[in-house]
Design a protein around this motif. Structure first.
Motif: not given
Length: 114
Positions: A85-94
């Motif tokens: 979740e941290r990486l998805l948030t950083a990459w602005d992916m949902h």
């Protein structure tokens, strides 16, 4: 992981290496635990990602990085989800969870006594 490959079109694994601690006669399995003098935020310190340009570059997961489920399989699983979740948030992916909520929230932190 197969359903997520389409979300990362420029990234593909080139190799996978699996180990089995329980098959090693010198270990037979292992887990982490804080020493008595460890700081109260030891798990948080272990979980702190390496950051480059304001974004997490290397993230750390595992039972030793979960504050509530330290030393358990649940802690390992929950910390892996936390870092994803941290990486998805950083990459602005949902990524939509088909269940509508985090699927690992039901895990309890129980330690077995051998």
């Amino acid at each position: 992981l197969a359903p997520f490959w389409r979300l990362l079109p420029s990234w593909r694994p080139v190799a996978v290496h699996a180990t089995s601690w329980t098959a090693n006669p010198l270990f037979g399995g292992s887990y982490s635990y804080p020493r008595p003098a460890a700081p109260a935020d030891a798990a948080d310190r272990l979980a702190a990602p390496l950051v480059c340009g304001g974004l997490p570059t290397v993230c750390f997961a595992g039972e030793a990085t979960h504050t509530r489920c330290f030393g358990t399989v649940a802690g390992a699983m929950l910390s892996g989800e936390r870092e994803a979740e941290r990486l998805l948030t950083a990459w602005d992916m949902h990524v939509e969870d088909p269940e509508g909520s985090r699927h690992l929230e039901h895990l309890e932190c129980r330690r077995s006594i051998f």
